[in-house]
Design a protein around this motif. Structure first.
Motif, PDB file in Angstrom:
ATOM      1  N   ARG A  25       0.811  -1.218   0.000  1.00 57.27           N
ATOM      2  CA  ARG A  25       0.000   0.000   0.000  1.00 57.27           C
ATOM      3  C   ARG A  25       0.844   1.267   0.000  1.00 57.27           C
ATOM      4  NH1 ARG A  25      -3.870  -0.536   4.905  1.00 57.27           N
ATOM      5  NH2 ARG A  25      -4.608   1.498   4.136  1.00 57.27           N
ATOM      6  N   LEU A  26       2.137   1.133  -0.136  1.00 55.16           N
ATOM      7  CA  LEU A  26       3.025   2.290  -0.131  1.00 55.16           C
ATOM      8  C   LEU A  26       2.930   3.042  -1.448  1.00 55.16           C
ATOM      9  CD1 LEU A  26       5.362   4.034   0.954  1.00 55.16           C
ATOM     10  CD2 LEU A  26       6.932   2.249   0.138  1.00 55.16           C
ATOM     11  N   SER A  27       2.823   4.360  -1.361  1.00 54.01           N
ATOM     12  CA  SER A  27       2.801   5.222  -2.548  1.00 54.01           C
ATOM     13  C   SER A  27       3.837   6.314  -2.392  1.00 54.01           C
ATOM     14  CB  SER A  27       1.414   5.849  -2.739  1.00 54.01           C
ATOM     15  OG  SER A  27       1.414   6.724  -3.843  1.00 54.01           O
ATOM     16  N   LEU A  28       4.548   6.588  -3.493  1.00 55.86           N
ATOM     17  CA  LEU A  28       5.467   7.717  -3.539  1.00 55.86           C
ATOM     18  C   LEU A  28       4.714   8.944  -3.993  1.00 55.86           C
ATOM     19  CD1 LEU A  28       8.312   9.064  -3.596  1.00 55.86           C
ATOM     20  CD2 LEU A  28       8.413   8.382  -6.018  1.00 55.86           C
ATOM     21  N   ASN A  29       4.589   9.947  -3.121  1.00 54.93           N
ATOM     22  CA  ASN A  29       4.108  11.235  -3.583  1.00 54.93           C
ATOM     23  C   ASN A  29       5.245  11.900  -4.341  1.00 54.93           C
ATOM     24  OD1 ASN A  29       3.806  14.330  -3.283  1.00 54.93           O
ATOM     25  ND2 ASN A  29       1.758  13.540  -2.827  1.00 54.93           N
ATOM     26  N   ALA A  43       9.881   5.341 -13.125  1.00 55.80           N
ATOM     27  CA  ALA A  43      10.983   4.389 -13.211  1.00 55.80           C
ATOM     28  C   ALA A  43      11.568   4.089 -11.837  1.00 55.80           C
ATOM     29  CB  ALA A  43      12.068   4.931 -14.138  1.00 55.80           C
ATOM     30  N   GLY A  44      11.671   5.108 -10.980  1.00 57.05           N
ATOM     31  CA  GLY A  44      12.154   4.891  -9.629  1.00 57.05           C
ATOM     32  C   GLY A  44      11.250   3.963  -8.839  1.00 57.05           C
ATOM     33  N   CYS A  45       9.945   4.154  -8.982  1.00 53.46           N
ATOM     34  CA  CYS A  45       8.998   3.257  -8.316  1.00 53.46           C
ATOM     35  C   CYS A  45       9.158   1.826  -8.807  1.00 53.46           C
ATOM     36  CB  CYS A  45       7.567   3.739  -8.547  1.00 53.46           C
ATOM     37  SG  CYS A  45       7.112   5.217  -7.609  1.00 53.46           S
ATOM     38  N   GLU A  46       9.340   1.667 -10.110  1.00 54.22           N
ATOM     39  CA  GLU A  46       9.534   0.318 -10.658  1.00 54.22           C
ATOM     40  C   GLU A  46      10.780  -0.335 -10.062  1.00 54.22           C
ATOM     41  OE1 GLU A  46       8.031  -0.426 -14.959  1.00 54.22           O
ATOM     42  OE2 GLU A  46       9.104   1.493 -14.999  1.00 54.22           O
ATOM     43  N   ARG A  47      11.884   0.409 -10.004  1.00 53.97           N
ATOM     44  CA  ARG A  47      13.120  -0.156  -9.452  1.00 53.97           C
ATOM     45  C   ARG A  47      12.956  -0.543  -7.990  1.00 53.97           C
ATOM     46  NH1 ARG A  47      15.285   4.199 -12.439  1.00 53.97           N
ATOM     47  NH2 ARG A  47      15.530   5.492 -10.567  1.00 53.97           N
TER      48      ARG A  47
END
Length: 288
Positions: A25-29, A43-47
């Motif tokens: 459930r973590l999301s990067l704002n 791309a950072g989220c994918e990595r």
């Protein structure tokens, strides 16, 4: 030795990797890695194995709305929110732009448009008038949001921002306003930085129930920097006890993504992948 950024503290645990259920459930704002474009952040989220992202209109406009939507979809990410519709209290409030924000949220595939009310205005002392204008303008925008399937997520901000950013300062105020409209079209954001101090916060979270449209986390730094807008810190670097707040939000029925939203010059200056690794570790050790 692995260290956390920006402070250089030794990491408390190895960085959980992609597929770890604790990150579901973590999301990067996106503002946490402010120097990254939409494509960079995706791309950072994918990595890192982060499955959700909160987008900002400025970044989406720079990259292109349709291109942003395609990039997020191609990566298989959820969009937890779009930030923001702003300035509802201003004499020259742009209703057309607010409607565009609703449409952008729908195109990006999120039903959560964060609404930051606006302050009392330069040279004004009419707080009651500003709050009345806010209510009127939410009423003007709500039919468009309802038709688009997008929820206006009212975000109360810490009282130190009341004059220039948001005349909504408590979750109670936000709920009192939101409850004038259907829960499907107007909700609230629970942001730990803005609400941790409020002695009524737990009762108001319980009251909010399914009006909670988003949950955002970051820490409150002491002392605050000269620009208090940048006083948000990595979880565990400030004074907030996150777990009771997370438990209260979940007890109220919220099952959506949990965004990490940090405004901090040192975080923005750090390597983006190191920021993501740190926030993943701190999410596990501090938030849930």
């Amino acid at each position: 030795m692995t260290v956390d950024v920006p402070g250089g503290r030794p990491a408390a645990l190895p960085t959980p990797g992609p597929g770890d259920p604790r990150l579901a459930r973590l999301s990067l704002n996106q503002w946490t890695t402010r120097k990254w474009s939409v494509a960079d952040a995706v791309a950072g989220c994918e990595r890192a194995g982060i499955a959700s992202i909160g987008l900002w209109r400025e970044k989406v406009a720079q990259y292109g709305l349709e291109a942003s939507a395609r990039t997020v979809r191609a990566a298989g990410l959820r969009v937890s929110s779009l930030c923001r519709a702003f300035g509802f209290t201003a004499p020259d409030f742009d209703l057309d732009d607010a409607r565009r924000a609703v449409d952008e949220a729908a195109t990006l595939g999120t039903d959560c448009l964060v609404v930051v009310a606006g302050g009392i205005g330069s040279g004004s002392r009419d707080l009651a008038g500003a709050r009345a204008r806010l209510a009127d303008r939410i009423g003007e925008l709500e039919p468009h949001a309802r038709a688009a399937g997008v929820r206006l997520a009212l975000e109360p901000l810490h009282p130190m921002y009341c004059a220039d950013r948001a005349v909504l300062s408590t979750l109670k105020q936000a709920l009192d306003l939101a409850e004038r409209w259907p829960v499907e079209s107007v909700g609230v954001v629970v942001d730990t930085f803005h609400l941790w101090w409020d002695p009524e916060v737990f009762a108001q979270i319980a009251r909010a129930g399914d009006r909670i449209a988003g949950y955002q986390v970051c820490d409150f730094l002491v002392p605050l920097p000269p620009d208090p807008l940048l006083g948000r810190g990595m979880m565990g670097d400030g004074v907030i006890d996150f777990r009771p707040l997370t438990a209260a939000v979940e007890a109220a029925g919220y099952r959506g993504d949990i965004e990490v939203e940090i405004f901090n010059a040192d975080v923005w200056a750090a390597d983006g992948d190191q920021v993501l690794a740190t926030l993943i570790r701190r999410f596990v050790t501090e938030v849930r």
